[in-house]
Design an enzyme around this catalytic site. Sequence first.
Site, PDB file in Angstrom:
ATOM      1  N   HIS A  61      18.019  45.770  26.640  1.00  0.00           N
ATOM      2  CA  HIS A  61      19.145  46.285  25.859  1.00  0.00           C
ATOM      3  C   HIS A  61      19.856  45.156  25.111  1.00  0.00           C
ATOM      4  CE1 HIS A  61      18.641  50.278  27.282  1.00  0.00           C
ATOM      5  NE2 HIS A  61      18.981  50.018  28.536  1.00  0.00           N
ATOM      6  N   ASN A  89      13.554  49.814  24.312  1.00  0.00           N
ATOM      7  CA  ASN A  89      14.137  48.627  24.942  1.00  0.00           C
ATOM      8  C   ASN A  89      13.610  48.423  26.361  1.00  0.00           C
ATOM      9  OD1 ASN A  89      15.697  48.175  22.670  1.00  0.00           O
ATOM     10  ND2 ASN A  89      17.555  49.051  23.536  1.00  0.00           N
ATOM     11  N   GLU A 104      13.045  62.029   5.212  1.00  0.00           N
ATOM     12  CA  GLU A 104      11.699  61.508   5.408  1.00  0.00           C
ATOM     13  C   GLU A 104      11.651  60.793   6.760  1.00  0.00           C
ATOM     14  OE1 GLU A 104       9.035  61.760   3.233  1.00  0.00           O
ATOM     15  OE2 GLU A 104      10.309  63.077   2.012  1.00  0.00           O
ATOM     16  N   ARG A 123      12.066  55.807  13.591  1.00  0.00           N
ATOM     17  CA  ARG A 123      11.991  55.825  15.047  1.00  0.00           C
ATOM     18  C   ARG A 123      10.969  54.796  15.516  1.00  0.00           C
ATOM     19  NH1 ARG A 123      12.890  60.476  19.462  1.00  0.00           N
ATOM     20  NH2 ARG A 123      12.751  59.064  21.243  1.00  0.00           N
ATOM     21  N   ARG A 149      15.813  45.872  32.508  1.00  0.00           N
ATOM     22  CA  ARG A 149      16.185  46.771  31.415  1.00  0.00           C
ATOM     23  C   ARG A 149      17.406  46.246  30.675  1.00  0.00           C
ATOM     24  NH1 ARG A 149      14.032  51.772  31.017  1.00  0.00           N
ATOM     25  NH2 ARG A 149      15.953  52.590  30.079  1.00  0.00           N
ATOM     26  N   SER A 172      22.873  58.936  23.568  1.00  0.00           N
ATOM     27  CA  SER A 172      22.810  60.387  23.419  1.00  0.00           C
ATOM     28  C   SER A 172      23.582  61.057  24.541  1.00  0.00           C
ATOM     29  CB  SER A 172      21.354  60.870  23.423  1.00  0.00           C
ATOM     30  OG  SER A 172      20.844  60.901  24.741  1.00  0.00           O
ATOM     31  N   ARG A 180      21.115  58.457  33.062  1.00  0.00           N
ATOM     32  CA  ARG A 180      20.642  57.132  33.448  1.00  0.00           C
ATOM     33  C   ARG A 180      21.523  56.552  34.562  1.00  0.00           C
ATOM     34  NH1 ARG A 180      18.718  54.009  27.910  1.00  0.00           N
ATOM     35  NH2 ARG A 180      17.314  55.650  27.162  1.00  0.00           N
ATOM     36  N   LEU A 187      28.858  48.778   3.352  1.00  0.00           N
ATOM     37  CA  LEU A 187      27.994  49.592   4.200  1.00  0.00           C
ATOM     38  C   LEU A 187      28.813  50.332   5.255  1.00  0.00           C
ATOM     39  CD1 LEU A 187      24.943  50.141   5.180  1.00  0.00           C
ATOM     40  CD2 LEU A 187      25.472  48.410   6.900  1.00  0.00           C
ATOM     41  N   SER A 247      14.736  64.095  19.266  1.00  0.00           N
ATOM     42  CA  SER A 247      15.611  63.824  20.410  1.00  0.00           C
ATOM     43  C   SER A 247      17.058  64.242  20.156  1.00  0.00           C
ATOM     44  CB  SER A 247      15.541  62.342  20.801  1.00  0.00           C
ATOM     45  OG  SER A 247      14.250  62.000  21.261  1.00  0.00           O
ATOM     46  N   TRP A 274       9.850  47.484  26.386  1.00  0.00           N
ATOM     47  CA  TRP A 274       9.717  46.090  25.938  1.00  0.00           C
ATOM     48  C   TRP A 274      10.020  45.136  27.081  1.00  0.00           C
ATOM     49  CZ3 TRP A 274      13.139  41.981  25.625  1.00  0.00           C
ATOM     50  CH2 TRP A 274      12.751  40.912  24.811  1.00  0.00           C
ATOM     51  N   ASP A 292      14.292  53.063  19.938  1.00  0.00           N
ATOM     52  CA  ASP A 292      13.610  53.383  21.185  1.00  0.00           C
ATOM     53  C   ASP A 292      12.741  52.221  21.648  1.00  0.00           C
ATOM     54  OD1 ASP A 292      13.078  55.013  23.312  1.00  0.00           O
ATOM     55  OD2 ASP A 292      11.833  56.444  22.213  1.00  0.00           O
TER      56      ASP A 292
END
Length: 260
Positions: A55, A40, A225, A206, A51, A83, A89, A149, A214, A43, A38
């Site tokens: 991103h 971007n 956690e 977050r 924007r 999401s 958007r 990974l 969210s 910032w 969260d």
Amino acid sequence: MGTAVTDAAPFVPYDDDQLASFGLQRDMIPRHVAVIMDGNGRWAKARGLSRSEGHARGAEVARAVGEEAAKVGCEQITLYCLSSENWKRPAAELDQLFGLLQSYLTSEREHVLDSNFRFTTVGRREGLPERTLRHLDEMTELTAGRDGLNLCLALNYGSRDELVDAARSVAADVAAGRLAIDAIDESVFASKLYTAGMPDPDLVIRTAGEMRLSNFLLWQNSYAEFWVTETCWPDFGADGFRGALVDYAGRTRRFGGLDG
């Protein structure tokens, strides 16, 4: 995702001494870290940037954090990229996000393969651009046999959608006689989720100081956690990720039980 470094060498995992220098031990590392990236836009606004520039910077950080997760020995990292609510958007911003993702999947392919990553996604496919789906499917197929990974992107993802889809699947099995009602338990239901076969998150990170889930992995995060930082995602990076792991390592996870 985003701006790529196409000539980057495959990463080298940290040894025990390097982990210790960060205040970590191998048995303290979470198997699965889920990240809500969260800040971007905030910032970028604070710096007089667009924007889209926020991103793009956020995409670079996502790459760095994913690699750091592999270096410390996590099994999976899930990045909340888009999401199901983000369709509200502006279309231009969504197009730019998909462009960043497609750029990453193209230019980072060899690095992902050399790093032994397995690439997966969770979320509904409906609504995603066909070109994006082709890139996603290609990377998924290319990395399917890898045992490094699991780099998982949550795209067009909403946990309530996921739970509804799982309930529909269970109901269909019952209606078709493939499943008895009495046989439905947590493991059966979990097998119908988008994340079937993946470990539940141990840690949720977050950024940008927001204190909410969210609609992200509501079932899977039951005993995760939480670690929240005021830092916006484009300023987070590998150091911030390690800081979250150090905090996680100092906690006692009881899963509803008592202190020892």
